[in-house]
Design a protein around this motif. Structure first.
Motif, PDB file in Angstrom:
ATOM      1  N   ARG A  45       4.687  57.863  47.323  1.00  0.00           N
ATOM      2  CA  ARG A  45       3.300  58.137  45.011  1.00  0.00           C
ATOM      3  C   ARG A  45       4.822  59.136  44.999  1.00  0.00           C
ATOM      4  NH1 ARG A  45       3.014  63.776  45.677  1.00  0.00           N
ATOM      5  NH2 ARG A  45       2.161  64.357  48.033  1.00  0.00           N
ATOM      6  N   LYS A  46       5.244  59.123  43.759  1.00  0.00           N
ATOM      7  CA  LYS A  46       6.414  61.028  43.433  1.00  0.00           C
ATOM      8  C   LYS A  46       5.830  61.532  44.004  1.00  0.00           C
ATOM      9  CE  LYS A  46       8.406  57.656  40.279  1.00  0.00           C
ATOM     10  NZ  LYS A  46       9.816  57.639  40.579  1.00  0.00           N
ATOM     11  N   LEU A  47       6.691  62.921  44.697  1.00  0.00           N
ATOM     12  CA  LEU A  47       6.980  64.381  44.536  1.00  0.00           C
ATOM     13  C   LEU A  47       6.926  65.270  43.459  1.00  0.00           C
ATOM     14  CD1 LEU A  47       9.337  64.148  47.332  1.00  0.00           C
ATOM     15  CD2 LEU A  47       6.482  64.199  47.831  1.00  0.00           C
ATOM     16  N   THR A  48       6.116  65.885  43.451  1.00  0.00           N
ATOM     17  CA  THR A  48       6.474  66.868  42.619  1.00  0.00           C
ATOM     18  C   THR A  48       7.336  67.560  42.542  1.00  0.00           C
ATOM     19  OG1 THR A  48       4.967  68.937  43.717  1.00  0.00           O
ATOM     20  CG2 THR A  48       3.968  67.481  42.138  1.00  0.00           C
ATOM     21  N   LEU A  49       8.015  68.253  41.512  1.00  0.00           N
ATOM     22  CA  LEU A  49       9.993  69.352  41.179  1.00  0.00           C
ATOM     23  C   LEU A  49       8.960  70.154  42.893  1.00  0.00           C
ATOM     24  CD1 LEU A  49      12.426  69.686  40.340  1.00  0.00           C
ATOM     25  CD2 LEU A  49      10.945  71.341  38.682  1.00  0.00           C
ATOM     26  N   LYS A  50       7.831  70.740  42.727  1.00  0.00           N
ATOM     27  CA  LYS A  50       8.354  71.738  43.724  1.00  0.00           C
ATOM     28  C   LYS A  50       8.143  71.974  45.576  1.00  0.00           C
ATOM     29  CE  LYS A  50       4.624  75.605  45.513  1.00  0.00           C
ATOM     30  NZ  LYS A  50       3.346  75.822  45.044  1.00  0.00           N
ATOM     31  N   VAL A  89      11.214  69.875  50.339  1.00  0.00           N
ATOM     32  CA  VAL A  89      12.656  69.363  50.931  1.00  0.00           C
ATOM     33  C   VAL A  89      14.084  69.494  50.981  1.00  0.00           C
ATOM     34  CG1 VAL A  89      13.847  67.172  51.355  1.00  0.00           C
ATOM     35  CG2 VAL A  89      11.402  67.185  50.575  1.00  0.00           C
ATOM     36  N   LEU A  90      13.900  70.149  49.704  1.00  0.00           N
ATOM     37  CA  LEU A  90      16.350  70.804  50.009  1.00  0.00           C
ATOM     38  C   LEU A  90      15.999  72.039  50.888  1.00  0.00           C
ATOM     39  CD1 LEU A  90      18.641  70.690  48.221  1.00  0.00           C
ATOM     40  CD2 LEU A  90      16.715  72.352  46.608  1.00  0.00           C
ATOM     41  N   SER A  91      14.680  73.105  50.390  1.00  0.00           N
ATOM     42  CA  SER A  91      14.425  74.335  51.096  1.00  0.00           C
ATOM     43  C   SER A  91      14.592  73.719  53.030  1.00  0.00           C
ATOM     44  CB  SER A  91      13.767  75.209  51.052  1.00  0.00           C
ATOM     45  OG  SER A  91      13.469  76.528  51.514  1.00  0.00           O
ATOM     46  N   ASP A 136      19.637  75.588  43.926  1.00  0.00           N
ATOM     47  CA  ASP A 136      18.073  75.028  43.527  1.00  0.00           C
ATOM     48  C   ASP A 136      18.492  73.591  44.108  1.00  0.00           C
ATOM     49  OD1 ASP A 136      20.134  75.294  41.107  1.00  0.00           O
ATOM     50  OD2 ASP A 136      19.077  76.474  40.428  1.00  0.00           O
ATOM     51  N   PHE A 137      17.421  73.043  43.282  1.00  0.00           N
ATOM     52  CA  PHE A 137      17.139  71.123  43.459  1.00  0.00           C
ATOM     53  C   PHE A 137      18.270  70.371  41.768  1.00  0.00           C
ATOM     54  CE2 PHE A 137      15.308  67.279  42.421  1.00  0.00           C
ATOM     55  CZ  PHE A 137      14.984  66.639  43.762  1.00  0.00           C
ATOM     56  N   GLU A 138      17.950  71.997  40.750  1.00  0.00           N
ATOM     57  CA  GLU A 138      18.686  70.913  39.717  1.00  0.00           C
ATOM     58  C   GLU A 138      20.266  71.038  40.261  1.00  0.00           C
ATOM     59  OE1 GLU A 138      20.137  68.752  36.664  1.00  0.00           O
ATOM     60  OE2 GLU A 138      17.229  69.410  37.109  1.00  0.00           O
ATOM     61  N   GLY A 139      20.670  72.272  40.882  1.00  0.00           N
ATOM     62  CA  GLY A 139      22.176  72.261  41.546  1.00  0.00           C
ATOM     63  C   GLY A 139      22.562  71.426  41.955  1.00  0.00           C
ATOM     64  N   TRP A 140      21.637  71.361  43.271  1.00  0.00           N
ATOM     65  CA  TRP A 140      22.062  69.816  44.619  1.00  0.00           C
ATOM     66  C   TRP A 140      22.144  68.522  43.650  1.00  0.00           C
ATOM     67  CZ3 TRP A 140      18.729  65.309  44.712  1.00  0.00           C
ATOM     68  CH2 TRP A 140      18.751  64.748  46.183  1.00  0.00           C
ATOM     69  N   LYS A 141      21.173  68.060  42.860  1.00  0.00           N
ATOM     70  CA  LYS A 141      21.379  66.804  41.612  1.00  0.00           C
ATOM     71  C   LYS A 141      22.568  66.885  41.459  1.00  0.00           C
ATOM     72  CE  LYS A 141      17.447  66.760  38.938  1.00  0.00           C
ATOM     73  NZ  LYS A 141      17.632  65.617  37.826  1.00  0.00           N
ATOM     74  N   GLN A 142      22.851  68.128  41.041  1.00  0.00           N
ATOM     75  CA  GLN A 142      25.004  67.919  40.319  1.00  0.00           C
ATOM     76  C   GLN A 142      25.513  67.881  41.051  1.00  0.00           C
ATOM     77  OE1 GLN A 142      25.498  67.502  37.025  1.00  0.00           O
ATOM     78  NE2 GLN A 142      22.759  67.569  36.980  1.00  0.00           N
ATOM     79  N   GLN A 143      25.935  68.368  42.266  1.00  0.00           N
ATOM     80  CA  GLN A 143      26.579  68.089  43.536  1.00  0.00           C
ATOM     81  C   GLN A 143      26.671  66.985  44.302  1.00  0.00           C
ATOM     82  OE1 GLN A 143      25.967  72.385  45.601  1.00  0.00           O
ATOM     83  NE2 GLN A 143      27.688  70.974  46.732  1.00  0.00           N
ATOM     84  N   ARG A 144      24.956  65.982  44.079  1.00  0.00           N
ATOM     85  CA  ARG A 144      24.836  64.775  44.683  1.00  0.00           C
ATOM     86  C   ARG A 144      25.047  64.313  43.719  1.00  0.00           C
ATOM     87  NH1 ARG A 144      24.088  61.474  49.036  1.00  0.00           N
ATOM     88  NH2 ARG A 144      22.872  59.710  48.329  1.00  0.00           N
TER      89      ARG A 144
END
Length: 257
Positions: A126-131, A136-138, A155-163
């Motif tokens: 299923r789709k994961l929530t942002l939390k 997972v990131l943590s 944070d997750f937004e920072g990870w998305k940009q780096q990825r």
């Protein structure tokens, strides 16, 4: 009364990361995705340096995935000991070769495990929530800090940009890529190799699809609902028997937690 000792684990017992890494099905999809990215990474020459990757590409990838799984489920002290052991192995390779593995290459592998943990679970469950994605990131950032990797996101937004930047800058189709996919085919056989490719098409980010000249959609999209149903009737192990080479069946059984 005996003394009760509360054990501290690397990940919380109710963590979504334990759900993701507790099932062989999900880990197999993580394995498929990482197999594609390892082949494209500009630092793949480090994996060829010892000669172990081209000789046994499936075993080498299983060892990477297994290391991550062990850390996820270990007590905190044991997990950090495993991370320290990983650091020592890398340091020895660097000493033998005479220069250091670039820090961005470590980040690439860490980010790859984060991305495919999310993609594999979402493809099969299923789709994961942002939390949950942040959880997972943590967990994997904790691994990254233990490995003393710099430049990690907050944070997750920072990870998305780096990825996104990482996928553009650190990947290319090379002779190593070509050779590694030939090794996958050799070790899997034609039918299983086709299944690997379909799993990779399903899982791969857009940039990876472009570099490997993959089509947009995988035929597995139509098969996955049937696979979920097979799990409900406890016959999914028969499918695993068909999909996996005999040499790796014990590895797969060990993946179910």
């Amino acid at each position: 009364m005996g003394l009760v000792i509360n054990k501290t684990y690397f990940t919380k017992k109710d963590s979504i990361v334990r759900q993701i890494w507790g099932k062989a099905d999900t880990i197999l999809f993580i394995f498929a995705g990482t197999a594609a990215e390892f082949a494209l990474n500009k630092a793949v020459d480090w994996l060829y340096y010892t000669g172990r990757l081209p000789k046994d590409p499936l075993g080498r990838l299983f060892s990477t995935v297994n290391y991550a799984k062990v850390i996820v489920f270990a007590e905190e002290k044991a997990a950090f000991q495993a991370i320290d052991q990983m650091n020592k192995i890398h340091a020895k390779i660097e000493k033998n070769r005479g220069f250091k593995i670039p820090e961005w290459a470590y980040r690439d592998v860490l980010f790859m495990l984060i991305d495919y943990s999310i993609r594999a679970f979402e493809a099969l469950e299923r789709k994961l929530t942002l939390k949950e994605k942040e959880e997972v990131l943590s967990v994997f950032l904790k691994v990254g800090h233990g490995m003393k990797i710099g430049g990690l996101p907050k944070d997750f937004e920072g990870w998305k940009q780096q990825r996104k930047i990482q996928l553009q800058e650190n990947f290319e189709y090379s002779e190593f890529t070509k050779d590694l996919f030939l090794q996958y085919k050799k070790h899997l056989g034609v039918a299983r190799y086709r299944l690997l490719l379909e799993a990779q098409i399903l899982m791969a980010p857009k940039r990876v699809k472009e570099l490997l000249n993959f089509r947009e959609h995988s035929v597995l999209i139509t098969v996955i609902p049937l696979y979920r149903l097979s799990g409900s009737f406890k016959i999914d192990y028969i499918l695993k028997e068909l999909i996996l080479p005999k040499d790796y069946k014990n590895d797969i059984k060990a993946l179910d937690h």
